[in-house]
Structures are given as structure tokens and as C-alpha cells.
Scaffold this active site. Structure first.
Site, PDB file in Angstrom:
ATOM      1  N   ASP A 130       0.870  -1.162   0.000  1.00 22.96           N
ATOM      2  CA  ASP A 130       0.000   0.000   0.000  1.00 22.96           C
ATOM      3  C   ASP A 130       0.916   1.224   0.000  1.00 22.96           C
ATOM      4  OD1 ASP A 130      -3.231   0.519   1.604  1.00 22.96           O
ATOM      5  OD2 ASP A 130      -2.155   1.688   0.108  1.00 22.96           O
TER       6      ASP A 130
HETATM    7  C1  GLC Z   1      -4.397   4.166  -0.416  1.00 21.42           C
HETATM    8  C2  GLC Z   1      -5.283   3.028   0.019  1.00 21.42           C
HETATM    9  C3  GLC Z   1      -5.362   1.918  -0.969  1.00 21.42           C
HETATM   10  C4  GLC Z   1      -5.228   2.490  -2.363  1.00 21.42           C
HETATM   11  C5  GLC Z   1      -3.799   2.989  -2.483  1.00 21.42           C
HETATM   12  C6  GLC Z   1      -3.531   3.600  -3.862  1.00 21.42           C
HETATM   13  O1  GLC Z   1      -3.684   4.650   0.674  1.00 21.42           O
HETATM   14  O2  GLC Z   1      -5.042   2.460   1.291  1.00 21.42           O
HETATM   15  O3  GLC Z   1      -6.612   1.255  -0.765  1.00 21.42           O
HETATM   16  O4  GLC Z   1      -5.490   1.491  -3.335  1.00 21.42           O
HETATM   17  O5  GLC Z   1      -3.490   3.943  -1.474  1.00 21.42           O
HETATM   18  O6  GLC Z   1      -4.291   4.736  -4.035  1.00 21.42           O
END
Ligand code: GLC
Length: 728
Positions: free
Chosen positions: A270
Site C-alpha cells: 500500500d
Molecule cells: C491508499 C489506500 C489503498 C489504495 C492505495 C492507492 O492509501 O489504502 O486502498 O489502493 O493507497 O491509491
């Protein structure tokens, strides 16, 4: 639009062999598009940062986050390919969670449909629009099981039940990916592995602590369902699981995901979660974070730079083998090859198609159908459906004339979304339709939680034939990093409900929300109440169609609605305890209870009304015993005792009365929707198999245990319609 199989099959192993280690590490890195096009901007989904990348690093980046739109993505891809020494096309990934341009209900609302077909259809539509917008991968389905309504990301989940979440996860994967025959199929990424929805106190990013038994029983099944459906990527979660950050959790990622489940595709972090292992206090520096992340089994690093800046020294001193890096790069190149990007880096991106496909009537119709199917009717004291021949209706509330797309709305805009006021006017061109704000939203304008608009609204309501109140929470009050300690209806809205309903009993409240809200303060005053979630582009027309009977309510609650936030987390499949509360009023002393609130939620998992009444008979079992290699049939008779053709959702729950670990009071095992004419009666049967009786024992087996079971069949999780049988 099919993917032409052009050119010879790529020799991706040779490409990897020709890459320097630094180029491989860049291939395993994901950044926003401004690293490639200085003035470009995509969807920002986390804290910005600088990463001290060299021009050579940027030239070899493997994937871009959050860039949307055919023109922008083509420009990014072309700019990149001109620089990349190995001409490896970028993977373009973004959060297409409930629609790209045509927005359908938030996933919690899609869970409320209990209908895999509409979920698959919406995902397929989203994939087509996203592919046309240049996207190759979506960070969906989010399948984190949720039990705590304080958590902002309830909206992104399909609810509190592992079985329902598993069905919904697989349906989304089928919809997004299809069979990759079309350029309008996109790869998808199940997230957040694992148990992110169990954040302590419902506070986002907070710690998660649970037994392996609980993890495997409730929190892991839906990730596995997505993977079994062919999901191409897994995203590891921000949270610690039992003290170890998920990104660096070798037991979770390597041992369970890769080895036990055999997942040999891409694992992506993430946003910045590798570097955040330092914040967690689990790694001393970026070097330790890179080592723990790669050894845990992560391939791509999103929006941090530990791989690029620290991995070379780890490989040089033998701490990390380059073979591990090569395997990760191969997984990435395999997906690029599968998507046909080496032959056609632009893939489905099309400026022309954007003009004709985005928000087209076919897609609006799908979004409208989804919004109608996701809505849940909680109360109806014989006021709905309203008559279409009424002369005057007033639509009141902070969300009466506002598009409600919810969080993660992609490239959608609330300005393009039909409001309830517009939907009613469209359905009833000859009716006088008035709109009044009635009050400010409340949470958003806390300081001026206005009451001075209420009197005018009540006066308008008094003179109207019917009233639709549009209340609840705003789109931005749920979503990532939007946990709340209060989930009640804001006071100004409560006062508005009291004033309006006191002068006109022909009223209904449409509740807009991204999570279960506490409706205790308004329920007694309202004649009717329906949860619309955040319904998206066609929410207003769906509302009008439902309230005026153009269609009936089908939705059922995928999450329990608490009486009080003090009950959170509250859920239907709880353990009995040694002192179960025996009386509905919860007053038996020395039994599990609160002094100031019942144990039960205000509305339970699986609950929802329709414009019809259905009678469900006692359960008939084909036998009162079964052994492990056969099954038995549980049947009820369902009769439509209403006045119109209608559907209802018949739900099968199983209770394992005694086992080697305390088991829930009941668990959803199957559901069937049935449509009956007025007066029509039909049998609904479920086959109870031994597989349905299995669970994760505390000794690590997944098995059934002989003994007494109860089968429940009813219209929601409160059903007491049950029959006993033995597994012998
Ligand atoms: C965010 C979220 C995740 C998302 C990623 C990319 O922080 O936690 O669900 O897909 O970053 O945007």
C-alpha cells in the site's frame, strides 16, 4: 474489442537477464505520474514525498499510480517508452472502486444487493470505462471484513460476513478481468491483506490483534475467494497484525498467501507502507524495511523508495539474493505480457471512446439498477410507495439536491450525478416538486449547525402531499482516514425530522451514508426510512423510482446498524458467551448486557423490507441426520401475501451447537432470491453439505465435527425458524 495476439511471444526472461539490478528495482517501483510528466497530476491518494530518484531510475519505473484519461496515459506511456532502455511498457494502476466515470453505489451498497450478477455487471462496466481511460489495473475488490461502523472504510467493504464478502469478491474479479480476451478487461488487485477492517477502535491504520482462528474464520476467506476467482494482484495492508506490519509479515504473505494458497502473482504494497514499517517501530531504517518487505514476499513498492535506494547493498552483501528480485520482476513482466502491453502499450485507451462510452445511457441504466437494488427499506408504515398522481411534493434536507457519489468516486463528479430533487422532477413532470435545504449538513458545518431553515421547511411540508427527507452523512465523511467517534444523525437533521414529520405523516427519509449510522434519534418520528448508501450517478432517479413504486426494494443490510456507537463493534455472528442474555429487554442480571442499551442492533444483518409481505413456513428437513459424505435438504414454503408481484431474499444460516471451539450463534451459508405473484406460494430448498459445516479449528485444521447442528431459514439473521440435525 479483442486483444490481437501480435508479434512473437516476448522472451521476458531474456529481458530480465539484460536488466541491471538498479533497473530491476525501478521496475518494482510505483510512483505518481508527475515523476514522468512534471506538470501532470493524477488521483492523489496519500502524502506526497520526494524520493531522490535519478533520471535513470525514472526511465526504468515499472508502474504508475493514479493517472487517468486516455490522453494523459498515452502521453505518459509514450514519454516513458522513449526513455526506458529496455522499452518495457508501464502498468497503469488506479483506484476504480465503484465506477470510473459512471459511478455506482459504494461497495457497502453493492454488498446490500446480495446479488452477484449486478455486482459483476457493474465491475465489467467500470473496467470498460477504466480501460478506455487508459487504466490496466484497479485496486479493487477491497474485501476487508468490517464489524465497526466507526471505521471510515466500511464504505469500501461489502460488509460483516465472510460468506457474502467472498461471493462479492469473486463477482468483482469476474467482472473486472473477464477472460482477458478484451482490451476492456482489466486486471484487479484484492486488498488489503490482511484484516485491515479490524483496526482497533475503528480508527483507521490502527493495530489489529486477533487469534489465527479468528483470522482464518472471518477475515481471510474473502481474499482467498478473490484469488480463487483469478485475481491478478494482492495488496498488503498498512496495519500490524499481531504486532507485525502486514507488509513485512512473512507468515502472512509468504507462508499463507504464497505457499499455502499457491499465489504466485504480483503482491504490491500500500501507499508508502514499506517505509512506514519504520514508523511502526518494526524497522530501524529503509534498508531493514526493504529486506523485510522483499523476504515477506512483496514485489512492487508503492510510493516509497526503499527498494531503489537500499536493495543494491542488500544484494551486494548477500542479505538478499538477486534471484528473489528476478522472480518479482518476472511476475510484473508476465502481467504486462498477459495484458498485451508489449504489443500495444496504449491497449484500450481511446479519446474517441471516452466521448461515447462514459456516462452513456446503457451505463447510466446499469448504475441506476445497482442503486435501486442496493437500497434497503428499513421502515414503512403504509406510506410507500407514494402515489404518482400526487400534486405537490417537497424534497428536504442537506442531501436533497446534491449528487451523492461517496468516497473513491474515480473520475466521476457529483455535478454529473442526479440528485433526488432532479430524480423526482424527472419521474413526475406534472407534479409540483419543491426543494428546501431544511438545515446545513451538520458534521461539515459543525460551527453553524443551522436551525434557522427548519421552520420554512416544516411550513412547506405541511402544505405538501408527501415529503422526502434526504439526510445522513456527506460523501467525504467516510472513506480512507475518515473514522468517526459519533455515527449519529447530526442534531440539526434530527430537529428537521421532528419538525417536518410533525406536520406531515406522508414522509420518508432517504439515509445517505458510507457506514451504518445510529438512526435511533429519528426512527420514532418517521413513517418510512430507507438506506440509500452513497448511490452514485443515478442515485436520485433510483430514489424516485423506489419511493413511487416504479421498482421494489430488494436490498438487505450487509452490516448491522447499531442502536448506539457504544455497541461497536456489533455483528450478527457473535459467540453465545457463558451467560447469554435471555430476555429481549435485556434485563436479566448477571447475563451479558449493557445497563443503558440492548445487546441487539437497531437493524440486523440481512434485514430489509419490500412492498410485499412474505410468509415463510417452518423448515422441513429431508433427514435429521447426515454423515460426512452425504447431505440433507432443508425446505421452506414461501408465500407472497402482499398485493403485488415481488421478490424476497431467503437466507440459510447454520449453527454448530457444540464444537472444539465456541462457535457463532449462526452463520450465513447461502441465500436465494425468489419472485412470487400475489398469493403465490413456492418451495425454497437448500442443500446442506458437510462442507457447509466446516470451520478452522484452533489446532489449524479446516474440518467439520460430528454433533448437533441447527439450520435456520428466514428473511434476516434474526430468524428463529430452525430445525435440528446431527452430523454423525
Ligand atoms: C491508499 C489506500 C489503498 C489504495 C492505495 C492507492 O492509501 O489504502 O486502498 O489502493 O493507497 O491509491
Amino acid at each position: 474489442m479483442t486483444v490481437e495476439k501480435k508479434g512473437a511471444k516476448m522472451n521476458i526472461k531474456k529481458i530480465v537477464a539484460d536488466m541491471s539490478l538498479r533497473q530491476k528495482l525501478a521496475q518494482l517501483s510505483q510512483y505518481t505520474c508527475d515523476f514522468i510528466l512534471k506538470d501532470a497530476e493524477g488521483m492523489i491518494t496519500g502524502p506526497a514525498a520526494a524520493f531522490n530518484l535519478t533520471a535513470e531510475d525514472v526511465a526504468s519505473i515499472g508502474t504508475v499510480l493514479g493517472a487517468c484519461g486516455a490522453e494523459l496515459t498515452n502521453k505518459i506511456q509514450d514519454t516513458h517508452l522513449a526513455e526506458d532502455p529496455h522499452k518495457i511498457p508501464l502498468l497503469l494502476m488506479a483506484d476504480i472502486i465503484h465506477g470510473y466515470k459512471t459511478v455506482y453505489p459504494i461497495p457497502l451498497g453493492m454488498g446490500a444487493t446480495f446479488d452477484e450478477d449486478i455486482v459483476e455487471e457493474c465491475s465489467r462496466m467500470a473496467a470498460k470505462e477504466a480501460a478506455i481511460g487508459g487504466i490496466h489495473v484497479t485496486f479493487s475488490p477491497m474485501v476487508d471484513l468490517v464489524r465497526d461502523a466507526r471505521w471510515g472504510r466500511c464504505m469500501e467493504s461489502t460488509g460483516e460476513d465472510a460468506y457474502l464478502n467472498s461471493k462479492m469478491a469473486a463477482a468483482q474479479v469476474r467482472g473486472y478481468q473477464g477472460n482477458f480476451e478484451s482490451k476492456h478487461n482489466i486486471a484487479c488487485c484484492v486488498k488489503h491483506f490482511a484484516a485491515y477492517g479490524a483496526a482497533e477502535a475503528g480508527r483507521d491504520y490502527n493495530s489489529v490483534d486477533m487469534s489465527e482462528h479468528k483470522l482464518r474464520e472471518y477475515y481471510l476467506p474473502a481474499y482467498k475467494a478473490a484469488i480463487d476467482a483469478g485475481c491478478e494482484l494482492v495488496m498488503t495492508a498498512f496495519n500490524t497484525l499481531n504486532g507485525i506490519p502486514s507488509a513485512g509479515n512473512k507468515w502472512l504473505v509468504n507462508d499463507i498467501l504464497r505457499e499455502e494458497w499457491g499465489f504466485d502473482k504480483i503482491v504490491i504494497s500500500d501507499y508508502n507502507s514499506f517505509r512506514e514499517m519504520i514508523e511502526h517501530g518494526y524497522c530501524a531504517d529503509g534498508r531493514e524495511a526493504a529486506e523485510k518487505a522483499v523476504k515477506a514476499g512483496n514485489d512492487i513498492e508503492m510510493m516509497s523508495n526503499t527498494y531503489i535506494t537500499c536493495m543494491e547493498s542488500l544484494v551486494a552483501d548477500g542479505t538478499v539474493s538477486e534471484e528473489l528480485i528476478d522472480k518479482a520482476v518476472l511476475r510484473v513482466l508476465k502481467l504486462k505480457e498477459k495484458l498485451g502491453l508489449f504489443d500495444d502499450p496504449a491497449r484500450g485507451a481511446s479519446i474517441e471512446d471516452e466521448k461515447t462510452v462514459f456516462l452513456c445511457e446503457e451505463h447510466r441504466a446499469i448504475a441506476r439498477k445497482a442503486a435501486e437494488k442496493s437500497a434497503v427499506l428499513l421502515k414503512n408504515n403504509d406510506v410507500l410507495p407514494f402515489s404518482k398522481s400526487i400534486k405537490k411534493i417537497v424534497v428536504i434536507g442537506p442531501y436533497a439536491n446534491k449528487g451523492m457519489n461517496g468516497a473513491w468516486f474515480g473520475m466521476g463528479s457529483e455535478a454529473e450525478s442526479m440528485t433526488v430533487f432532479e430524480g423526482v422532477k424527472k419521474l413526475l413532470p406534472d407534479c409540483e416538486v419543491l426543494y428546501l435545504a431544511g438545515c446545513k449538513a451538520g458534521f461539515a458545518e459543525k460551527a453553524e449547525n443551522s436551525y434557522d431553515l427548519i421552520e420554512e421547511a416544516a411550513e412547506a411540508a405541511r402544505k405538501a402531499d408527501a415529503v422526502i427527507l434526504c439526510i445522513g452523512e456527506d460523501s467525504f465523511e467516510s472513506g480512507e482516514a475518515f473514522s468517526k467517534t459519533s455515527i449519529s444523525i447530526p442534531d440539526a437533521q434530527v430537529e428537521l425530522v421532528k419538525a417536518v414529520t410533525s406536520v406531515n405523516r406522508n414522509n420518508v427519509a432517504a439515509i445517505f451514508c458510507g457506514r451504518p449510522l445510529v438512526l435511533t434519534d429519528i426512527e420514532p418520528y418517521l413513517s418510512a426510512m430507507a438506506v440509500m448508501w452513497q448511490p452514485g450517478t443515478e442515485g436520485g432517479s433510483a430514489c424516485a423510482n423506489l419511493f413511487f413504486g416504479e421498482c421494489d426494494f430488494e436490498g438487505r443490510l450487509p452490516m448491522s446498524f447499531p442502536r448506539s456507537v457504544g455497541q461497536c463493534p456489533v455483528f450478527y455472528n457473535y459467540l453465545k458467551t457463558g451467560r447469554p442474555q435471555e430476555t429481549p429487554n435485556g434485563e436479566t442480571p448477571y447475563r451479558t448486557r449493557y445497563l443503558d442499551c440492548l445487546n441487539t442492533p437497531l437493524y440486523s444483518f440481512g434485514y430489509g423490507l419490500s412492498y410485499n409481505e412474505f410468509e415463510i413456513s417452518d423448515i422441513a428437513l429431508s433427514s435429521d441426520k447426515m454423515n460426512s459424505d452425504d447431505s440433507l435438504i432443508a425446505t421452506v414454503k414461501v408465500k407472497n401475501v402482499g398485493q403485488r408481484k415481488g421478490k424476497t431474499l431467503i437466507q440459510l444460516y447454520i449453527s454448530d451447537v457444540f464444537a472444539s471451539v465456541a462457535r457463532p450463534v449462526k452463520e450465513l451459508r447461502e441465500y436465494k432470491r425468489i419472485e412470487l405473484m400475489p398469493g403465490e406460494e413456492s418451495d425454497v430448498s437448500f442443500e446442506i453439505s458437510e462442507e457447509m459445516l466446516r470451520f478452522n479449528t484452533v489446532s489449524g485444521e479446516f474440518t467439520s465435527e460430528k454433533g448437533l447442528f441447527k439450520a435456520y431459514i428466514g428473511a434476516d439473521s434474526d430468524t428463529e425458524n430452525c430445525a435440528e440435525f446431527f452430523l454423525i
